[in-house]
Design a protein around this motif. Structure first.
Motif, PDB file in Angstrom:
ATOM      1  N   LEU A 112     -28.028 -59.177 -67.316  1.00 16.49           N
ATOM      2  CA  LEU A 112     -28.329 -59.058 -65.786  1.00 16.49           C
ATOM      3  C   LEU A 112     -27.032 -58.824 -64.966  1.00 16.49           C
ATOM      4  O   LEU A 112     -27.009 -58.224 -63.768  1.00 16.49           O
ATOM      5  CB  LEU A 112     -29.001 -60.268 -65.426  1.00 16.49           C
ATOM      6  N   HIS A 137     -29.916 -63.656 -55.926  1.00 18.82           N
ATOM      7  CA  HIS A 137     -30.890 -63.043 -56.803  1.00 18.82           C
ATOM      8  C   HIS A 137     -30.599 -62.990 -58.109  1.00 18.82           C
ATOM      9  O   HIS A 137     -31.634 -62.930 -59.034  1.00 18.82           O
ATOM     10  CB  HIS A 137     -31.245 -61.741 -56.313  1.00 18.82           C
ATOM     11  N   VAL A 138     -29.600 -63.356 -58.460  1.00 19.81           N
ATOM     12  CA  VAL A 138     -29.106 -63.121 -60.121  1.00 19.81           C
ATOM     13  C   VAL A 138     -28.797 -64.489 -60.580  1.00 19.81           C
ATOM     14  O   VAL A 138     -29.175 -65.016 -61.629  1.00 19.81           O
ATOM     15  CB  VAL A 138     -28.176 -62.041 -60.354  1.00 19.81           C
ATOM     16  N   PRO A 182     -31.226 -68.478 -59.439  1.00 14.83           N
ATOM     17  CA  PRO A 182     -32.285 -68.423 -60.129  1.00 14.83           C
ATOM     18  C   PRO A 182     -32.111 -68.718 -61.613  1.00 14.83           C
ATOM     19  O   PRO A 182     -32.915 -69.755 -61.959  1.00 14.83           O
ATOM     20  CB  PRO A 182     -33.053 -66.976 -60.059  1.00 14.83           C
ATOM     21  N   GLN A 183     -31.121 -68.229 -62.136  1.00 14.02           N
ATOM     22  CA  GLN A 183     -30.963 -68.659 -63.587  1.00 14.02           C
ATOM     23  C   GLN A 183     -30.282 -70.116 -63.672  1.00 14.02           C
ATOM     24  O   GLN A 183     -30.521 -71.072 -64.540  1.00 14.02           O
ATOM     25  CB  GLN A 183     -29.847 -67.679 -64.217  1.00 14.02           C
ATOM     26  N   ARG A 194     -41.933 -70.468 -60.749  1.00 11.36           N
ATOM     27  CA  ARG A 194     -43.230 -69.987 -60.254  1.00 11.36           C
ATOM     28  C   ARG A 194     -43.598 -68.415 -61.151  1.00 11.36           C
ATOM     29  O   ARG A 194     -44.551 -68.117 -61.236  1.00 11.36           O
ATOM     30  CB  ARG A 194     -43.706 -69.643 -58.941  1.00 11.36           C
ATOM     31  N   TRP A 195     -42.451 -67.895 -61.355  1.00 10.70           N
ATOM     32  CA  TRP A 195     -42.381 -66.561 -62.225  1.00 10.70           C
ATOM     33  C   TRP A 195     -42.572 -66.748 -63.640  1.00 10.70           C
ATOM     34  O   TRP A 195     -42.989 -65.907 -64.164  1.00 10.70           O
ATOM     35  CB  TRP A 195     -41.280 -65.641 -61.705  1.00 10.70           C
ATOM     36  N   PRO A 248     -44.599 -67.173 -66.857  1.00  5.71           N
ATOM     37  CA  PRO A 248     -45.875 -67.045 -67.258  1.00  5.71           C
ATOM     38  C   PRO A 248     -46.421 -68.496 -67.767  1.00  5.71           C
ATOM     39  O   PRO A 248     -45.718 -69.150 -68.669  1.00  5.71           O
ATOM     40  CB  PRO A 248     -45.947 -66.078 -68.358  1.00  5.71           C
TER      41      PRO A 248
END
Lengths: 241, 246
Positions: B142, B159-160, B163-164, B240-241, B243
Motif C-alpha cells: 500500500l 488514509h494509508v 487505518p492500519q 467497520r470496513w 467483512p
C-alpha cells in the motif's frame, strides 16, 4: 483528436540491476535492458516468469532507485495497476478512486465506472468485491488519474479467460481515448499481441531485450495468421538467445 | 448478559455477607459506602476531586499517546532509530512507577507539570512498543501504491497509515487508560493537594474505609463509562470496513 506528440517519450536504459539473495550474494536481475516508447504507444514486456519483468516495472515506476542507468518518464501523472489490486480496504470503491485522483469530476467518474460494471459498487468496501471487480477498480483508479504514463503489471493474471478478454477490450477503449504511454508486463504472447504496438521480448535472468516486434494497427482487427506470425517471431528470438 | 449480571450480584452478596460478619470498620457494607458517597457528592467534594483527577488522566494520557505514537512509529519504520531508542524504552519500561514519580517531584518540584509528566512517562513506553508493532506490520504494497499515485504526506498518514495502526492505537488506549488512572492516584497521594488520590490518602489517615470506597468506586465507574462510550465506539468505527462473519 489532438496529436499526442506534445508529450515526451518513455526512455528506459538500465545498465545493471542486482539484488541480494537470501544467502547474501548479489544476483544480477537486469543487464543492458533498454527500450523506448513514443507518446501514445503501448509497449509490452514479455518474458519467462521470474526473469525480472516486475523488477523492471518497479524501476520504471520510480519505486526502486537502486540500479545503474537512467529512466526518463514523460512529464505528468503516473498511474499503475499492480499484480494485486492494492486498494485501501478501509475506503469505499469511490474513495479509493478519488484519493488517487482528487481532480476527477462526477461525470468522468461515472463514465469510468459504468463500462467497467462498477456503477453499483461505488459505496462498497474492497473486501466485499470479487477479485475480478477489485481489478476493475484498480483499472478505473489508474485511468481516473489521467496519466501520462500508465504501467500495468500483469493486470489480468489469474482471471478467467472471458473476463480477462472483456477487461482487455475495456483497456483498449480507454487507452484509445487518451494520449498516454502504456507499458504492460505479461507472460502471455496473445495478450501482448492484442494490446501492444511494440513487443519487447526479454531473456531469462539477467534480463535483456532480445528483440522488438512491431504490431501493426488497427490492433482490434488483427488476424489469426498475423497473431501466429508474431508468436513465431517471439519463439525465434528466444531460440536464438 | 444474564451470567454477567448474576456474577455481579454474587459479588455484591459476598460483600454484604462479609460486612455483616466481619468488622464494619475494616469492611463497611454497601449501605454505609453509599451514605458516605451521598455525603461527599452533596458537598460537591466528590465531583471536584473526580474532575481534577479526570483532567490529570486526560492530560497525561494525551501526552503519552501522542509522544508514544510518534516514537513508536519512527522506531517501527527506521531500524537504526529503533536500535538507538530501544534500550531507553526498555529501561523506562522496567523503571518502577514510584521511582519516576519521586524523581520528577524532586527534580521539577511538587507541581502539576511534574505530576502529569510522571504519569505520562510511565505510560509512554507501553504506547511506544504497541505502536511500534503496528508500524512494523504496515503493508509495503500500500505504501508503494501511495507513492505511485503521489499521495501527500497528510493523505498518506490519514488514509494509508492510521487505518492500519487503528487496532494498535485502540489496544494502547485500552491498556493505557487503566494504567494512567491508577498511576494518577499514586501521584496525587504523594504530592498533590486535591484529587481522588488525595482524598483516598485522607481516608487512609482517618482509617475510614467507607470514605475510601466512596471515592474509589465512582471513579472506577467513570472510567468504565469512558471505555464503553469512547474506546469501544472508536474500535467499531475503525473496523467497520471489515467483512462481518456470517
Amino acid at each position: 483528436m489532438s496529436p499526442a506528440g506534445d508529450l515526451g517519450p518513455l526512455e528506459v536504459r538500465i545498465a545493471r540491476k542486482s539484488v541480494t539473495n537470501a544467502a547474501g550474494q548479489p544476483v544480477e536481475v537486469l543487464a543492458h535492458l533498454a527500450f523506448r516508447l513514443a507518446a501514445g504507444e503501448v509497449g509490452a514486456l514479455i518474458g519467462p516468469s521470474g526473469c525480472g519483468k516486475s523488477t523492471c516495472m518497479r524501476i520504471v515506476a520510480g519505486l526502486d532507485a537502486r540500479f545503474e542507468g537512467a529512466v526518463a518518464r514523460p512529464p505528468g501523472p503516473l498511474a499503475m495497476v499492480f499484480q494485486e489490486p492494492r486498494l485501501l480496504p478501509w475506503r469505499s470503491v469511490e474513495d479509493n478512486i478519488r484519493l488517487a485522483a482528487p481532480a476527477v469530476d462526477e461525470a468522468e467518474l461515472a463514465s469510468l465506472l459504468k463500462p467497467l460494471g462498477l456503477a453499483e459498487h461505488r459505496a462498497h468496501f474492497p473486501g466485499e468485491l470479487s477479485l475480478g471487480l477489485a481489478r476493475r477498480v484498480a483499472l478505473a483508479r489508474a485511468f481516473a488519474v489521467r496519466p501520462a504514463l500508465l504501467l500495468l503489471d500483469e493486470p489480468f493474471v489469474s482471471l478467467d479467460g472471458p473476463l480477462a478478454r472483456a477487461l482487455e477490450r475495456e483497456l483498449v477503449a480507454l487507452i484509445g481515448r487518451r494520449p498516454v504511454i502504456t507499458l504492460l508486463v505479461t507472460h502471455d504472447v496473445g495478450e501482448a499481441t492484442r494490446l501492444a504496438d511494440r513487443i519487447f521480448v526479454l531473456s531469462p535472468r539477467p534480463a535483456t531485450v532480445l528483440g522488438e516486434i512491431r504490431v501493426e494497427r488497427p490492433r482490434e482487427t488483427i488476424s489469426p495468421a498475423e497473431a501466429r506470425s508474431i508468436e513465431d517471431q517471439v519463439e525465434a528470438l528466444r531460440g536464438a538467445a | 448478559m444474564a451470567a454477567r449480571l448474576a456474577s455481579l450480584l454474587a459479588l455484591l452478596a459476598i460483600w454484604v455477607a462479609a460486612a455483616h460478619f466481619g468488622d464494619p470498620r475494616h469492611l463497611p457494607g454497601p449501605a454505609a459506602v453509599f451514605t458516605a458517597m451521598g455525603k461527599a457528592a452533596a458537598s460537591g467534594e466528590l465531583f471536584a476531586a473526580m474532575g481534577v483527577t479526570m483532567a490529570r488522566v486526560a492530560a497525561a494520557f494525551v501526552v503519552a499517546m501522542a509522544l508514544g505514537s510518534a516514537l513508536g512509529y519512527a522506531m517501527g519504520r527506521r531500524a537504526l532509530f529503533d536500535q538507538i531508542a530501544d534500550p531507553w524504552i526498555v529501561a523506562l519500561l522496567n523503571l518502577p512507577a514510584l521511582v519516576i514519580i519521586v524523581l520528577l517531584y524532586i527534580w521539577v518540584g511538587l507541581n502539576e507539570v511534574a505530576a502529569v509528566a510522571a504519569v505520562a512517562l510511565n505510560k509512554l513506553p507501553n504506547a511506544t512498543v504497541t505502536i511500534r508493532e503496528g508500524a512494523r506490520a504496515l503493508d509495503p504494497a500500500l505504501d508503494e501504491m501511495a507513492r505511485v499515485f503521489a499521495f501527500s504526506p497528510m493523505k498518506r498518514l490519514r488514509h494509508v497509515v492510521l487505518p492500519q495502526l487503528a487496532p494498535y492505537i485502540a489496544a494502547a488506549t485500552r491498556s493505557g487508560l487503566s494504567l494512567v488512572w491508577k498511576i494518577v492516584l499514586v501521584v496525587e497521594l504523594l504530592g498533590r493537594p486535591n484529587g481522588v488520590g488525595f482524598e483516598i490518602n485522607e481516608a487512609f489517615q482517618l482509617f475510614d474505609v467507607s470514605l475510601l470506597l466512596a471515592y474509589a468506586l465512582p471513579f472506577t465507574a467513570a472510567m468504565l463509562v469512558v471505555e464503553a462510550l469512547v474506546v469501544q465506539p472508536f474500535e467499531r468505527h475503525v473496523s467497520r470496513w471489515r467483512p462481518r462473519p456470517a
